[in-house]
Scaffold this active site. Structure first.
Site, mmCIF file in Angstrom:
data_model
loop_
_atom_site.group_PDB
_atom_site.id
_atom_site.type_symbol
_atom_site.label_atom_id
_atom_site.label_comp_id
_atom_site.label_asym_id
_atom_site.label_seq_id
_atom_site.Cartn_x
_atom_site.Cartn_y
_atom_site.Cartn_z
ATOM 1 N N HIS A 192 -23.030 10.526 -9.279
ATOM 2 C CA HIS A 192 -22.302 11.564 -10.000
ATOM 3 C C HIS A 192 -22.923 12.930 -9.759
ATOM 4 O O HIS A 192 -22.238 13.944 -9.731
ATOM 5 C CB HIS A 192 -22.255 11.236 -11.495
ATOM 6 C CG HIS A 192 -21.120 10.326 -11.822
ATOM 7 N ND1 HIS A 192 -21.190 9.372 -12.800
ATOM 8 C CD2 HIS A 192 -19.889 10.227 -11.276
ATOM 9 C CE1 HIS A 192 -20.040 8.730 -12.858
ATOM 10 N NE2 HIS A 192 -19.233 9.218 -11.939
ATOM 11 N N ARG A 299 -7.734 2.135 -3.318
ATOM 12 C CA ARG A 299 -8.637 0.973 -3.130
ATOM 13 C C ARG A 299 -8.606 0.114 -4.392
ATOM 14 O O ARG A 299 -9.282 0.419 -5.368
ATOM 15 C CB ARG A 299 -10.061 1.456 -2.867
ATOM 16 C CG ARG A 299 -10.256 2.179 -1.545
ATOM 17 C CD ARG A 299 -11.721 2.565 -1.367
ATOM 18 N NE ARG A 299 -12.060 2.793 0.024
ATOM 19 C CZ ARG A 299 -12.142 3.997 0.585
ATOM 20 N NH1 ARG A 299 -11.888 5.070 -0.117
ATOM 21 N NH2 ARG A 299 -12.469 4.118 1.857
ATOM 22 N N GLU A 429 -7.842 -1.577 11.650
ATOM 23 C CA GLU A 429 -9.301 -1.440 11.518
ATOM 24 C C GLU A 429 -10.033 -2.204 12.604
ATOM 25 O O GLU A 429 -11.244 -2.079 12.736
ATOM 26 C CB GLU A 429 -9.752 -1.994 10.162
ATOM 27 C CG GLU A 429 -9.156 -1.243 8.993
ATOM 28 C CD GLU A 429 -9.644 -1.781 7.666
ATOM 29 O OE1 GLU A 429 -10.505 -1.151 7.058
ATOM 30 O OE2 GLU A 429 -9.155 -2.854 7.249
ATOM 31 N N ASN A 452 -13.105 4.114 9.495
ATOM 32 C CA ASN A 452 -14.499 3.747 9.189
ATOM 33 C C ASN A 452 -14.818 2.398 9.837
ATOM 34 O O ASN A 452 -15.844 2.229 10.494
ATOM 35 C CB ASN A 452 -14.729 3.628 7.681
ATOM 36 C CG ASN A 452 -14.285 4.855 6.923
ATOM 37 O OD1 ASN A 452 -14.189 5.935 7.497
ATOM 38 N ND2 ASN A 452 -14.006 4.712 5.639
ATOM 39 N N ASP A 453 -13.908 1.452 9.634
ATOM 40 C CA ASP A 453 -14.143 0.131 10.225
ATOM 41 C C ASP A 453 -13.783 0.102 11.705
ATOM 42 O O ASP A 453 -14.490 -0.513 12.502
ATOM 43 C CB ASP A 453 -13.345 -0.938 9.460
ATOM 44 C CG ASP A 453 -14.105 -1.408 8.235
ATOM 45 O OD1 ASP A 453 -15.321 -1.635 8.352
ATOM 46 O OD2 ASP A 453 -13.493 -1.528 7.160
ATOM 47 N N CYS A 500 -6.529 6.714 7.029
ATOM 48 C CA CYS A 500 -7.148 6.875 5.721
ATOM 49 C C CYS A 500 -8.661 6.755 5.756
ATOM 50 O O CYS A 500 -9.305 6.672 4.716
ATOM 51 C CB CYS A 500 -6.559 5.881 4.725
ATOM 52 S SG CYS A 500 -6.758 4.170 5.247
#
Ligand code: PEP
Ligand code: MG
Length: 574
Positions: A192, A299, A429, A452-453, A500
């Site tokens: 945070h 997600r 992916e 990302n993947d 994404c």
């Protein structure tokens, strides 16, 4: 002058002198309060809880006014914890039954909760440890008198604050013109403190713990002028460069504010959809402030992670309905539960795997646990039926056609039972999916690249590896070629195209992706303004040309440099 390696938590260049933030309060280990005095300790704790709660409620109001609802929700969650009966009773019983002092009981229980969070595998929950420590400090601060370097006016002069770690409460209290940046040794992108640093626009980096001893008070430093670098004792030229950048940063912030709500249309009239990624209802509030055209990746695994057992149809349907309602008719792409790999679910048995990223994850796991998959799809259809909106269902980790066919069949079955309307698409992916898009015609209604993947599977580098960080790059020409082929084929097959992964939120990445011709780019909401500025300032034909140029380059570095220079030439870097 020397450099220290960093990981950037919050972008932006800062130049100034270091000031170490020393934690204020030390709590003595007191476990021998006589029985007849325990009532007094208990009363003091009750009062401290009340004062702390009032303080937090004021903070919530302040933060809501200055930073918006979502950041305020961080402190609302602190208020919930402080008011939680179990949390309070744990402290009271340490006083009543074991003779702990109020301050010691509070610090022990806060720390116990923090440690429990740290033990969880999920990085999101790990980062919540800092919230418990923050709450503990707050309660204790009303119970012990002595305080070290007072936080009230900290930093007392313009400074880059250095701390081993920072809690959200500390981060927000520092928000004042004197704060130039943060250097911490603990904390990830999801902490945070990092989220708040980003939202108040303060640069922040993490360095390794043993480097902190090099950062004594008054040491001059420059943050982020080069990627992943902290410059210590910079020379005059570096300082001058940093100061010039800071002026430009401020101008840019003002500029970006002005395009909020405007369409992401290029100068020659090509319209893109800019979507946001989200993972929870709490997130959605801040996401909405950036006015995205929709949600390109919701997600759903966070809903599952927040529960202590599998959420049933009722819970899920209510949740998805709320998400759709919150978006007020804008499209939402829900990703089916994507667990396995780096995301285990504590209450589900998952065998140990040698290579979890190459293992039983995403749709592979779901198809072997069909009831979980059916319940989720059914819940989404119920949400669609309730809201009269089409629900978009995205399938993670697809590597063969049979997986999409199976999902489509389940959607059809469940639709007959509960109604609703859904379209399903696949995440691209894996290279296996990227190369084979044409064969998904009629089976997948859209594609969304999970860069990302896709990157980790293309360059064969674990996306979390520290050692191989340099080899993991979305700018690798092979990754881009796979994306290009997937998008071109998807277009031919009549599918909508989106992306994404994090790449879409990086300005150099977004420029190349726009040139590839994606219909939709989805990113963390905070990245939308900068990407929108790029799209609105360029011609689509120039972006297409950039893409063609980079596709012909031999390595990631030259691709990145080409895109970077392109943006620099258009005056879009700052
Ligand atoms: C991706 O892989 O790019 C993606 C968006 O999914 P996640 O990061 O959740 O694996
Ligand atoms: Mg993924």
């Amino acid at each position: 002058m020397f450099n220290i390696n960093t990981v950037t938590l919050s972008d932006g260049v800062a130049s100034g002198s270091v000031l170490n933030f020393r934690k204020a309060i030390k709590v003595e280990e007191t476990k021998d309060v006589p029985k007849d005095k325990r009532g007094i300790e208990r009363k003091e704790l009750e009062e401290s809880l009340l004062v702390s709660l009032n303080e937090i409620n004021c903070l919530v109001d302040e933060v809501r006014k200055s930073l918006g609802d979502d950041k305020a929700s961080i402190f609302e969650c602190h208020a919930d914890i402080i008011s939680d009966e179990e949390f309070q009773n744990d402290m009271f019983s340490l006083i009543d039954e074991k003779g702990y002092s109020a301050a010691y009981a509070a610090s022990v229980i806060a720390e116990q909760n923090a440690l429990e969070m740290e033990e969880l595998d999920d990085p999101y929950f790990k980062e919540r440890a800092a919230d418990f420590r923050d709450i503990g400090q707050r309660i204790v601060s009303h119970l012990v008198k002595e305080q070290g370097c007072g936080e009230e006016n900290f930093p007392p002069h313009k400074a880059v604050v250095v701390a081993e770690s920072l809690t959200p409460g500390e981060t927000i209290r520092f928000y004042k013109p004197n704060l130039l940046g943060f250097i911490v040794a603990k904390g990830g992108k999801n902490s945070h403190a990092a989220i708040l640093a980003r939202s108040i626009g303060v640069p922040a980096v993490v360095v390794s713990e043993n480097m902190l001893s090099l950062l004594k008070d008054d040491t001059p430093v420059v943050l982020n002028i080069e990627n992943n670098t902290l410059i210590v004792n910079p020379d005059e030229k570096t300082i001058e460069k940093a100061e010039n950048i800071q002026v430009l940063q401020e101008k840019r912030r003002i500029r970006l504010k002005k395009i909020k709500g405007k369409p992401a249309v290029t100068k020659d009239g090509h319209l893109f959809k800019l979507y946001a990624n989200s993972g929870s209802m709490k997130d959605l509030a801040s996401v909405k402030t950036e006015q995205p055209d929709g949600i390109g990746l919701f997600r759903t695994e966070f809903l599952f992670m927040e529960q202590s057992s599998l959420p049933n149809e009722e819970i899920q349907a209510a949740y998805y309905t709320k998400v759709l309602e919150t978006l007020e008719g804008k499209p939402v792409i829900f990703r089916l539960l994507d667990i396995g790999g780096d995301k285990p679910l504590p209450y589900l048995q998952h065998p140990e795997e040698k290579n979890p990223f190459l293992g039983w994850r995403g749709i592979r796991f779901l198809l072997d646990n069909e009831e979980i998959l059916r319940t989720q799809i059914r819940s989404m259809l119920i949400a669609s039926d309730t809201t009269h909106q089409i629900v978009r269902i995205m399938v993670p980790m697809v590597s063969c056609i049979a997986e999409m066919q199976a999902v489509q069949k389940i959607i059809e079955d469940e639709k007959k039972l509960v109604g609703g309307n859904a379209i399903a698409g696949m995440m691209v992916e894996t290279p296996a999916a990227a190369m084979n898009v044409l064969n998904y015609k009629g089976i997948s209604h859209f594609i969304s690249i999970g860069s990302n993947d896709l990157t980790q599977y293309t360059v064969a580098v674990d996306r979390e590896s520290e050692v191989l960080r340099k080899l993991y790059s979305e700018f690798h020409p092979s990754v881009l070629q796979l994306m290009y082929k997937a998008v071109t084929d998807a277009r031919e097959a009549g599918m909508e195209t989106g992306i994404c992964g994090e790449f879409a939120g990086r300005i150099e990445g977004a420029a190349i992706l726009a040139g590839i011709g994606f219909d939709e780019l989805s990113m963390s909401a905070g990245a939308i303004p900068a990407v929108k500025e790029i799209l609105r300032s360029c011609n689509f034909v120039d972006l297409q040309k950039l893409t063609q140029d980079v596709l012909a380059l031999p390595d990631a570095e030259s691709v990145y440099n080409k895109a970077h220079t392109f943006l620099e030439e258009q005056g879009l870097l700052l």
